[in-house]
Motif scaffolding. Structure first.
Motif, short mmCIF file in Angstrom:
data_model
loop_
_atom_site.label_atom_id
_atom_site.label_comp_id
_atom_site.label_asym_id
_atom_site.label_seq_id
_atom_site.Cartn_x
_atom_site.Cartn_y
_atom_site.Cartn_z
N ALA A 265 48.07 19.61 37.46
CA ALA A 265 48.03 18.70 38.60
C ALA A 265 46.91 17.69 38.51
O ALA A 265 46.55 17.09 39.50
N ILE A 266 46.36 17.48 37.32
CA ILE A 266 45.20 16.59 37.24
C ILE A 266 45.55 15.29 36.52
O ILE A 266 46.44 15.24 35.68
N SER A 267 44.84 14.24 36.89
CA SER A 267 44.99 12.94 36.25
C SER A 267 43.66 12.21 36.38
O SER A 267 42.72 12.71 36.99
N ALA A 268 43.59 11.02 35.80
CA ALA A 268 42.35 10.25 35.84
C ALA A 268 42.44 9.17 36.93
O ALA A 268 43.49 8.58 37.12
N PRO A 269 41.32 8.90 37.62
CA PRO A 269 40.05 9.63 37.57
C PRO A 269 40.17 11.00 38.22
O PRO A 269 40.83 11.15 39.24
N PHE A 270 39.54 11.97 37.57
CA PHE A 270 39.64 13.38 37.96
C PHE A 270 39.17 13.58 39.40
O PHE A 270 38.21 12.96 39.83
N PRO A 271 39.81 14.48 40.17
CA PRO A 271 40.95 15.31 39.77
C PRO A 271 42.29 14.60 39.84
O PRO A 271 43.28 15.14 39.38
N GLY A 272 42.32 13.39 40.40
CA GLY A 272 43.55 12.61 40.41
C GLY A 272 44.08 12.35 41.81
O GLY A 272 43.73 13.03 42.77
N LYS A 273 44.97 11.36 41.89
CA LYS A 273 45.52 10.96 43.18
C LYS A 273 46.37 12.06 43.80
O LYS A 273 46.59 12.07 45.02
N GLU A 274 46.85 13.01 43.00
CA GLU A 274 47.65 14.11 43.52
C GLU A 274 46.93 14.87 44.62
O GLU A 274 47.56 15.36 45.58
N TRP A 275 45.62 14.96 44.51
CA TRP A 275 44.83 15.78 45.43
C TRP A 275 44.58 15.06 46.76
O TRP A 275 44.81 15.62 47.83
N ASP A 276 44.10 13.82 46.69
CA ASP A 276 43.87 13.05 47.92
C ASP A 276 45.18 12.85 48.68
O ASP A 276 45.22 12.92 49.92
N THR A 277 46.25 12.58 47.93
CA THR A 277 47.54 12.35 48.57
C THR A 277 48.04 13.62 49.25
O THR A 277 48.58 13.57 50.37
N THR A 278 47.87 14.74 48.59
CA THR A 278 48.26 16.02 49.20
C THR A 278 47.52 16.25 50.51
O THR A 278 48.13 16.59 51.54
N VAL A 279 46.21 16.08 50.50
CA VAL A 279 45.42 16.32 51.71
C VAL A 279 45.87 15.37 52.82
O VAL A 279 45.98 15.77 53.99
N HIS A 280 46.15 14.12 52.46
CA HIS A 280 46.61 13.16 53.47
C HIS A 280 47.90 13.63 54.13
O HIS A 280 48.01 13.65 55.37
N TYR A 281 48.89 13.99 53.33
CA TYR A 281 50.18 14.37 53.90
C TYR A 281 50.15 15.74 54.58
O TYR A 281 50.97 16.00 55.45
N MET A 282 49.21 16.56 54.20
CA MET A 282 49.00 17.80 54.97
C MET A 282 48.41 17.47 56.34
O MET A 282 48.78 18.06 57.35
N SER A 283 47.54 16.47 56.39
CA SER A 283 46.91 16.10 57.67
C SER A 283 47.90 15.45 58.62
O SER A 283 47.76 15.54 59.84
N THR A 284 48.93 14.79 58.06
CA THR A 284 49.95 14.16 58.91
C THR A 284 51.07 15.13 59.28
O THR A 284 51.91 14.82 60.13
N GLY A 285 51.11 16.29 58.62
CA GLY A 285 52.15 17.25 58.88
C GLY A 285 53.39 17.06 58.03
O GLY A 285 54.36 17.83 58.14
N GLN A 286 53.40 16.06 57.16
CA GLN A 286 54.57 15.82 56.32
C GLN A 286 54.68 16.83 55.18
O GLN A 286 55.75 17.03 54.63
N ILE A 287 53.56 17.45 54.83
CA ILE A 287 53.58 18.65 53.99
C ILE A 287 53.27 19.81 54.92
O ILE A 287 52.15 19.96 55.42
N ASN A 288 54.28 20.62 55.18
CA ASN A 288 54.17 21.76 56.10
C ASN A 288 54.37 23.05 55.31
O ASN A 288 55.49 23.35 54.87
N VAL A 289 53.30 23.81 55.12
CA VAL A 289 53.40 25.01 54.30
C VAL A 289 53.59 26.28 55.14
O VAL A 289 53.85 27.34 54.58
N LYS A 290 53.45 26.17 56.45
CA LYS A 290 53.51 27.37 57.29
C LYS A 290 54.81 28.17 57.10
O LYS A 290 54.77 29.41 57.01
N PRO A 291 55.99 27.52 57.02
CA PRO A 291 57.21 28.30 56.81
C PRO A 291 57.29 28.98 55.45
O PRO A 291 58.10 29.90 55.26
N ILE A 292 56.45 28.52 54.51
CA ILE A 292 56.48 29.06 53.15
C ILE A 292 55.67 30.35 53.05
O ILE A 292 55.94 31.23 52.22
#
Length: 350
Positions: A289-316
């Protein structure tokens, strides 16, 4: 401190281990609030892989900063964080090209370095991912697997309005259903032989549920799409069977992304293999899950969409357990004693 340590095949032990200490100027010590079981943990527990005997296991976690080295400026004690558990060399050809996920020395904590099935875990400051108050610790413990899925989608050429098939609705597949929507999918097909998993997929946004027990996923998708197929087909089951069948789901000129890891040889029938050639498919592997610049956009983007509720892990999340329940839980999972989704441990409790 309390830990789960791997000693050999199906030999994981709940033990007291020395708490990590600051040794390097950029060290950060995190008090672990929640830590999840990854599919790779199950495989390593069951069959072994790269590991050091007695190593503290685990790498999907969230927590609170306990202590920082003298040169750390990006976080401070008390901050709420998740962690990127991946370590790269920075010197090989792939790293020099900025393709960090292809690092020749890529490793993850819990294998050769102490992991997060523990009350405290240590990482370099650059591996620390701050989380806002709106993202709870249970959700933040799944930043890493979510970033793994995002990494795969970033590898595609997917455009808004695409149709996406997700083959396998385990933890990665259920995250892929949500990421497909974030990347602009107008229709997501969730495929699994487990109706309970399909129901969760429906709860988090899947548009069509396909159980291939009675009729193949290929036949069903062709019926729904008028013989066209989907723009992007995701293999997230990690099964030798689905790793072959997934090629038939993509349209002509479509893309197939492998996120699952099959721990067995794959035999591809001519029908499925010919789809690669005749349909001129683009086949993509996705690793870590890493890319440059480390750790990569995957991480900031994940946190953003978790904060908006668009990534909802509770049912998982299916189980919330004390760390001391680790040995029995791993045994139950490989013995299939009950149904498990994402399992979270809480090291500071009990």
């Amino acid at each position: 401190m309390r830990t789960l340590n791997l000693y050999g095949k199906q030999d994981i032990r709940f033990e007291d281990t020395e708490k990590p200490s600051i040794e390097k100027a950029d060290d950060v010590i995190v008090k672990v609030k929640a830590v999840g079981i990854c599919g790779s943990d199950i495989s390593r527990y069951n069959k072994l892989g790269p590991y050091v005997e007695g190593m503290t296991f685990g790498h999907e976690f969230s927590g609170e900063i306990a202590e920082v080295g003298p040169e750390v400026t990006n976080v401070k004690p008390g901050d709420r964080v998740a962690g990127c558990p991946t370590l790269y060399c920075g010197e090989c050809e792939s790293c020099r090209k900025g393709e960090l996920s292809q690092c020749e020395q890529l490793t993850v904590i819990g294998a050769r370095h102490p992991g997060a099935y523990a009350e405290f875990v240590k990482l370099p400051a650059e591996n620390i991912v701050p989380i806002p108050d709106s993202v709870d610790f249970d959700t933040a413990a799944m930043v890493e697997p979510s970033a793994v899925v995002a990494h795969g989608f970033y590898r595609t050429s997917m455009q808004p309005g695409a149709e996406v098939a997700v083959m396998g609705c385990g933890n990665i597949g259920l995250l892929a259903v949500q990421w497909a929507k974030i990347f602009g999918a107008k229709k997501v097909y969730a495929i699994d032989i487990d109706d309970e998993k399909l129901q969760i997929a429906s709860e988090i946004g899947a548009d069509e549920l396909i159980n291939p027990k009675e009729k193949s996923a290929y036949d069903q998708i062709m019926e729904i799409t008028g013989g066209r197929g989907v723009d992007v087909a995701i293999e997230s089951a990690g099964s030798p069977i689905t790793s072959a069948q997934v090629f038939a789901l993509a349209k002509k000129g479509g893309e197939v992304v492998f996120m699952g890891i099959p721990y067995a040889d794959i035999n591809i029938e001519r029908f499925y293999f010919e789809k690669i050639v005749r349909n001129e498919l683009t086949v993509l592997g996705s690793w870590n899950a890493i890319s440059a610049p480390f750790p990569g956009k995957e991480w900031d983007t994940t946190v953003h969409y978790m904060s908006t509720g668009q990534i909802n892990v509770k049912p998982i999340i299916s189980h919330r357990l004390q760390l001391r329940q680790g040995p029995e839980t791993f045994e139950k999972i490989i013995n299939r004693d009950e149904s498990f989704g994402k399992v979270l441990f809480y090291p500071e409790i009990g």
